[in-house]
Design a protein around this motif. Structure first.
Motif, mmCIF file in Angstrom:
data_model
loop_
_atom_site.group_PDB
_atom_site.id
_atom_site.type_symbol
_atom_site.label_atom_id
_atom_site.label_comp_id
_atom_site.label_asym_id
_atom_site.label_seq_id
_atom_site.Cartn_x
_atom_site.Cartn_y
_atom_site.Cartn_z
ATOM 1 N N MET A 1 25.421 31.857 20.613
ATOM 2 C CA MET A 1 25.839 32.702 19.525
ATOM 3 C C MET A 1 24.968 32.395 18.300
ATOM 4 N N PRO A 2 24.299 33.414 17.738
ATOM 5 C CA PRO A 2 23.427 33.170 16.585
ATOM 6 C C PRO A 2 24.217 32.825 15.325
ATOM 7 N N THR A 3 23.639 31.962 14.538
ATOM 8 C CA THR A 3 24.221 31.561 13.266
ATOM 9 C C THR A 3 23.277 32.000 12.152
ATOM 10 N N THR A 4 23.827 32.594 11.108
ATOM 11 C CA THR A 4 23.017 33.013 9.970
ATOM 12 C C THR A 4 22.968 31.893 8.952
ATOM 13 N N VAL A 5 21.755 31.523 8.561
ATOM 14 C CA VAL A 5 21.537 30.473 7.579
ATOM 15 C C VAL A 5 20.917 31.111 6.340
ATOM 16 N N ILE A 6 21.474 30.795 5.188
ATOM 17 C CA ILE A 6 20.925 31.297 3.935
ATOM 18 C C ILE A 6 20.265 30.136 3.208
ATOM 19 N N GLU A 7 18.990 30.313 2.909
ATOM 20 C CA GLU A 7 18.229 29.283 2.232
ATOM 21 C C GLU A 7 17.692 29.833 0.919
ATOM 22 N N GLY A 8 17.428 28.950 -0.015
ATOM 23 C CA GLY A 8 16.833 29.363 -1.282
ATOM 24 C C GLY A 8 15.351 29.039 -1.299
ATOM 25 N N ARG A 9 14.586 29.911 -1.904
ATOM 26 C CA ARG A 9 13.146 29.694 -2.052
ATOM 27 C C ARG A 9 12.820 29.748 -3.539
ATOM 28 N N PHE A 10 12.202 28.682 -4.045
ATOM 29 C CA PHE A 10 11.841 28.623 -5.453
ATOM 30 C C PHE A 10 10.533 29.370 -5.667
ATOM 31 N N GLU A 11 10.554 30.320 -6.573
ATOM 32 C CA GLU A 11 9.377 31.098 -6.911
ATOM 33 C C GLU A 11 9.336 31.260 -8.416
ATOM 34 N N VAL A 12 8.248 31.794 -8.891
ATOM 35 C CA VAL A 12 8.191 32.188 -10.286
ATOM 36 C C VAL A 12 7.879 33.675 -10.337
ATOM 37 N N ARG A 13 8.417 34.318 -11.338
ATOM 38 C CA ARG A 13 8.285 35.762 -11.475
ATOM 39 C C ARG A 13 7.511 36.070 -12.743
ATOM 40 N N LEU A 14 6.518 36.929 -12.620
ATOM 41 C CA LEU A 14 5.736 37.359 -13.765
ATOM 42 C C LEU A 14 6.635 38.143 -14.717
ATOM 43 N N ILE A 15 6.637 37.764 -15.969
ATOM 44 C CA ILE A 15 7.487 38.429 -16.952
ATOM 45 C C ILE A 15 6.920 39.802 -17.309
ATOM 46 N N SER A 16 5.602 39.866 -17.539
ATOM 47 C CA SER A 16 4.977 41.118 -17.955
ATOM 48 C C SER A 16 3.531 41.168 -17.493
ATOM 49 N N HIS A 17 3.198 42.174 -16.699
ATOM 50 C CA HIS A 17 1.808 42.297 -16.260
ATOM 51 C C HIS A 17 0.898 42.684 -17.425
ATOM 52 N N GLN A 18 1.453 43.361 -18.438
ATOM 53 C CA GLN A 18 0.654 43.697 -19.618
ATOM 54 C C GLN A 18 0.247 42.430 -20.377
ATOM 55 N N SER A 19 1.151 41.467 -20.468
ATOM 56 C CA SER A 19 0.833 40.202 -21.144
ATOM 57 C C SER A 19 -0.251 39.447 -20.388
ATOM 58 N N LEU A 20 -0.157 39.441 -19.056
ATOM 59 C CA LEU A 20 -1.186 38.789 -18.252
ATOM 60 C C LEU A 20 -2.534 39.446 -18.518
ATOM 61 N N ARG A 21 -2.561 40.750 -18.534
ATOM 62 C CA ARG A 21 -3.797 41.490 -18.795
ATOM 63 C C ARG A 21 -4.347 41.155 -20.183
ATOM 64 N N GLN A 22 -3.472 41.060 -21.174
ATOM 65 C CA GLN A 22 -3.903 40.739 -22.537
ATOM 66 C C GLN A 22 -4.473 39.330 -22.623
ATOM 67 N N TYR A 23 -3.815 38.360 -22.014
ATOM 68 C CA TYR A 23 -4.336 36.988 -21.994
ATOM 69 C C TYR A 23 -5.705 36.952 -21.322
ATOM 70 N N MET A 24 -5.848 37.669 -20.215
ATOM 71 C CA MET A 24 -7.120 37.698 -19.506
ATOM 72 C C MET A 24 -8.214 38.300 -20.386
ATOM 73 N N GLY A 25 -7.897 39.374 -21.070
ATOM 74 C CA GLY A 25 -8.870 40.005 -21.956
ATOM 75 C C GLY A 25 -9.265 39.094 -23.102
ATOM 76 N N PHE A 26 -8.287 38.420 -23.681
ATOM 77 C CA PHE A 26 -8.545 37.509 -24.792
ATOM 78 C C PHE A 26 -9.445 36.356 -24.376
ATOM 79 N N ARG A 27 -9.227 35.844 -23.147
ATOM 80 C CA ARG A 27 -10.014 34.717 -22.652
ATOM 81 C C ARG A 27 -11.299 35.151 -21.948
ATOM 82 N N GLY A 28 -11.485 36.463 -21.773
ATOM 83 C CA GLY A 28 -12.705 36.970 -21.150
ATOM 84 C C GLY A 28 -12.749 36.856 -19.642
#
Length: 89
Positions: free
Chosen positions: A1-28
């Motif tokens: 009989m199969p058992t369902t296991v729920i696990e957590g995975r730690f990740e990070v989520r980008l807050i704003s792709h526009q901010s990433l683009r701006q930082y990249m532009g500023f730093r060249g």
């Protein structure tokens, strides 16, 4: 009989792709140049910049922030996603 296991995975989520683009532009940084500096594929950076993808591994987020000389928290927020899988005994 199969058992369902729920696990957590730690990740990070980008807050704003526009901010990433701006930082990249500023730093060249282009997508390819940042990817080379971070040590990941250019598609990973490209997806983040376009907003197609928002989650990434913590070490990639840390390297992006280091390359852009900004705090990790300026671009990324921690998240834990739940993953369920079935195990057959």
């Amino acid at each position: 009989m199969p058992t369902t296991v729920i696990e957590g995975r730690f990740e990070v989520r980008l807050i704003s792709h526009q901010s990433l683009r701006q930082y990249m532009g500023f730093r060249g940084y282009s997508i390819r140049k940042l990817a080379a500096r971070v040590g990941c594929s250019h598609s990973t950076i490209g997806f983040l910049v376009k907003g197609t993808r928002k989650n990434t591994r913590p070490e990639i987020a840390r390297r992006i922030a280091e390359a852009l000389d900004c705090p990790v928290e300026a671009l990324f927020a921690a998240s834990i996603s739940q993953v369920s899988r079935e195990i057959t005994a």
